[in-house]
Write a protein that holds these residues in place. Structure first.
Motif, PDB file in Angstrom:
ATOM      1  N   UNK A  74     104.326  45.074  45.521  1.00  0.00           N
ATOM      2  CA  UNK A  74     103.636  44.754  46.773  1.00  0.00           C
ATOM      3  C   UNK A  74     102.382  45.605  46.964  1.00  0.00           C
ATOM      4  N   UNK A  75     102.492  46.914  46.765  1.00  0.00           N
ATOM      5  CA  UNK A  75     101.328  47.785  46.948  1.00  0.00           C
ATOM      6  C   UNK A  75     100.242  47.482  45.915  1.00  0.00           C
ATOM      7  N   UNK A  76     100.659  47.169  44.700  1.00  0.00           N
ATOM      8  CA  UNK A  76      99.687  46.799  43.667  1.00  0.00           C
ATOM      9  C   UNK A  76      98.922  45.555  44.079  1.00  0.00           C
ATOM     10  N   UNK A  77      99.633  44.568  44.624  1.00  0.00           N
ATOM     11  CA  UNK A  77      98.975  43.338  45.067  1.00  0.00           C
ATOM     12  C   UNK A  77      97.991  43.625  46.197  1.00  0.00           C
ATOM     13  N   UNK A  78      98.367  44.472  47.145  1.00  0.00           N
ATOM     14  CA  UNK A  78      97.455  44.863  48.219  1.00  0.00           C
ATOM     15  C   UNK A  78      96.209  45.535  47.642  1.00  0.00           C
ATOM     16  N   UNK A  79      96.410  46.417  46.673  1.00  0.00           N
ATOM     17  CA  UNK A  79      95.278  47.125  46.078  1.00  0.00           C
ATOM     18  C   UNK A  79      94.335  46.178  45.348  1.00  0.00           C
ATOM     19  N   UNK A  80      94.870  45.128  44.764  1.00  0.00           N
ATOM     20  CA  UNK A  80      94.026  44.137  44.097  1.00  0.00           C
ATOM     21  C   UNK A  80      93.199  43.358  45.117  1.00  0.00           C
ATOM     22  N   UNK A  81      93.825  42.961  46.208  1.00  0.00           N
ATOM     23  CA  UNK A  81      93.112  42.196  47.237  1.00  0.00           C
ATOM     24  C   UNK A  81      91.998  43.041  47.852  1.00  0.00           C
ATOM     25  N   UNK A  82      92.302  44.308  48.136  1.00  0.00           N
ATOM     26  CA  UNK A  82      91.338  45.184  48.817  1.00  0.00           C
ATOM     27  C   UNK A  82      90.294  45.775  47.881  1.00  0.00           C
ATOM     28  N   UNK A  83      90.464  45.607  46.570  1.00  0.00           N
ATOM     29  CA  UNK A  83      89.464  46.091  45.623  1.00  0.00           C
ATOM     30  C   UNK A  83      89.725  47.469  45.055  1.00  0.00           C
ATOM     31  N   UNK A  84      90.854  48.086  45.404  1.00  0.00           N
ATOM     32  CA  UNK A  84      91.169  49.405  44.846  1.00  0.00           C
ATOM     33  C   UNK A  84      91.553  49.308  43.372  1.00  0.00           C
ATOM     34  N   UNK A  85      92.030  48.139  42.957  1.00  0.00           N
ATOM     35  CA  UNK A  85      92.338  47.867  41.556  1.00  0.00           C
ATOM     36  C   UNK A  85      91.682  46.556  41.149  1.00  0.00           C
ATOM     37  N   UNK A  86      91.460  46.388  39.852  1.00  0.00           N
ATOM     38  CA  UNK A  86      90.935  45.137  39.316  1.00  0.00           C
ATOM     39  C   UNK A  86      92.080  44.368  38.667  1.00  0.00           C
ATOM     40  N   UNK A  87      92.180  43.062  38.916  1.00  0.00           N
ATOM     41  CA  UNK A  87      93.252  42.294  38.280  1.00  0.00           C
ATOM     42  C   UNK A  87      93.023  42.152  36.776  1.00  0.00           C
ATOM     43  N   UNK A  88      94.117  42.053  36.029  1.00  0.00           N
ATOM     44  CA  UNK A  88      94.026  41.800  34.590  1.00  0.00           C
ATOM     45  C   UNK A  88      93.729  40.337  34.310  1.00  0.00           C
ATOM     46  N   UNK A  89      94.098  39.464  35.240  1.00  0.00           N
ATOM     47  CA  UNK A  89      93.829  38.035  35.129  1.00  0.00           C
ATOM     48  C   UNK A  89      93.934  37.425  36.507  1.00  0.00           C
ATOM     49  N   UNK A  90      93.343  36.228  36.668  1.00  0.00           N
ATOM     50  CA  UNK A  90      93.453  35.510  37.933  1.00  0.00           C
ATOM     51  C   UNK A  90      92.223  35.629  38.804  1.00  0.00           C
ATOM     52  N   UNK A  91      92.312  35.026  39.972  1.00  0.00           N
ATOM     53  CA  UNK A  91      91.172  34.928  40.888  1.00  0.00           C
ATOM     54  C   UNK A  91      91.653  35.169  42.315  1.00  0.00           C
ATOM     55  N   UNK A  92      90.825  35.871  43.085  1.00  0.00           N
ATOM     56  CA  UNK A  92      91.111  36.140  44.495  1.00  0.00           C
ATOM     57  C   UNK A  92      89.921  35.662  45.318  1.00  0.00           C
ATOM     58  N   UNK A  93      90.174  34.842  46.320  1.00  0.00           N
ATOM     59  CA  UNK A  93      89.115  34.330  47.184  1.00  0.00           C
ATOM     60  C   UNK A  93      89.378  34.730  48.627  1.00  0.00           C
ATOM     61  N   UNK A  94      88.315  35.112  49.312  1.00  0.00           N
ATOM     62  CA  UNK A  94      88.359  35.444  50.734  1.00  0.00           C
ATOM     63  C   UNK A  94      87.402  34.518  51.453  1.00  0.00           C
ATOM     64  N   UNK A  95      87.944  33.632  52.286  1.00  0.00           N
ATOM     65  CA  UNK A  95      87.128  32.623  52.971  1.00  0.00           C
ATOM     66  C   UNK A  95      86.220  31.869  52.008  1.00  0.00           C
ATOM     67  N   UNK A  96      86.769  31.530  50.846  1.00  0.00           N
ATOM     68  CA  UNK A  96      86.041  30.738  49.868  1.00  0.00           C
ATOM     69  C   UNK A  96      85.148  31.529  48.935  1.00  0.00           C
ATOM     70  N   UNK A  97      84.949  32.817  49.198  1.00  0.00           N
ATOM     71  CA  UNK A  97      84.107  33.657  48.337  1.00  0.00           C
ATOM     72  C   UNK A  97      84.973  34.341  47.278  1.00  0.00           C
TER      73      UNK A  97
END
Length: 250
Positions: A43-66
């Motif tokens: 859970x904390x890792x996922x939060x860190x990926x969304x907030x930019x504290x970590x970079x994902x190894x794969x996949x895509x994250x969008x915030x309001x379409x960006x």
């Protein structure tokens, strides 16, 4: 249907250790969404990926379409996302009011010149005072943040996210370390102050989760195993097994 936050196939590896596996998650604009799961689920890792504290190894994250995948925390913040942490992240040597002024300044338009920010300082002060009152700290305006009680610091932490003007909030265990009465007050505060905003919350207090969330996602060993309304999650056998073991699921 519009989505404030969309995760598609998000994975995270630390060397040979994979923590998240193909996470798909969509959160509607204005929804209050809780992410739950056993300790070590990611859970904390996922939060860190969304907030930019970590970079994902794969996949895509969008915030309001960006596309915000792998972007720096300050850049993601400018897209309208704010985060609170498991431990308070206030500036202890600043007053409660100045903490909120800093947060309000961080939400100023990108590229604004300092002289324009200073010219708008009255609006910054008004926003800070409005949030100070909303989170119940008007009487603590001139107190140093470090001298506030734990519950008051958590309220100030929420206030800083609100003062930034963010439309999407990540709250990491907002009631952690609180008594039952303090937690109940904190939830009432979150409910009142985040109306109309999108909320993603990690929380271990199931009373808080089921009392606040519109929908809940369950993360187990790096995978989302269920997403649904509180009633649907309560009735899900896979969720009961994840928390209580195979016997409970039967």
């Amino acid at each position: 249907m519009t989505h404030a936050l969309v995760l598609s196939g998000v994975e995270k590896r630390f060397g040979a250790t994979q923590v998240l596996y193909g996470v798909d998650l969509s959160i509607e604009t204005g929804e209050r969404h809780a992410l739950i799961g056993p300790n070590g689920a990611g859970k904390s890792t996922l939060f860190n990926l969304i907030a930019g504290a970590l970079r994902p190894s794969a996949g895509r994250i969008e915030l309001n379409g960006a596309n915000i995948t792998g972007r720096a925390p300050y850049a993601i913040s400018r897209h309208g996302l704010a985060r609170s942490f498991q431990t308070t992240s206030v500036f202890p040597r600043l007053t409660a009011f100045d903490n909120l002024r800093c947060a309000a300044l961080s939400g100023a338009p990108r590229g604004a010149r300092w002289r324009n920010l200073l010219a708008g300082s009255r609006a910054i002060d008004e926003r800070a005072r409005g949030v100070l009152e909303a989170v119940g700290l008007a009487a603590c305006e001139h107190r140093l943040a470090g001298a506030l009680s734990y519950a008051q610091q958590r309220a100030l932490d929420l206030g800083m996210a609100l003062a930034s003007g963010a439309h999407t909030l990540l709250l990491d265990e907002p009631t952690a370390g609180m008594s039952r009465d303090e937690a109940r007050d904190a939830l009432a505060l979150i409910r009142a102050t985040t109306a109309g905003k999108t909320l993603l919350m990690v929380e271990h207090d199931m009373e808080a989760v089921f009392g606040l969330a519109d929908r809940i996602s369950v993360l187990v060993r790096g995978r989302i195993i269920a997403t649904g309304t509180p009633d649907a999650i309560r009735a899900d056998a896979a969720v009961r097994e994840a928390y209580l073991g195979p016997a409970a699921a039967r």
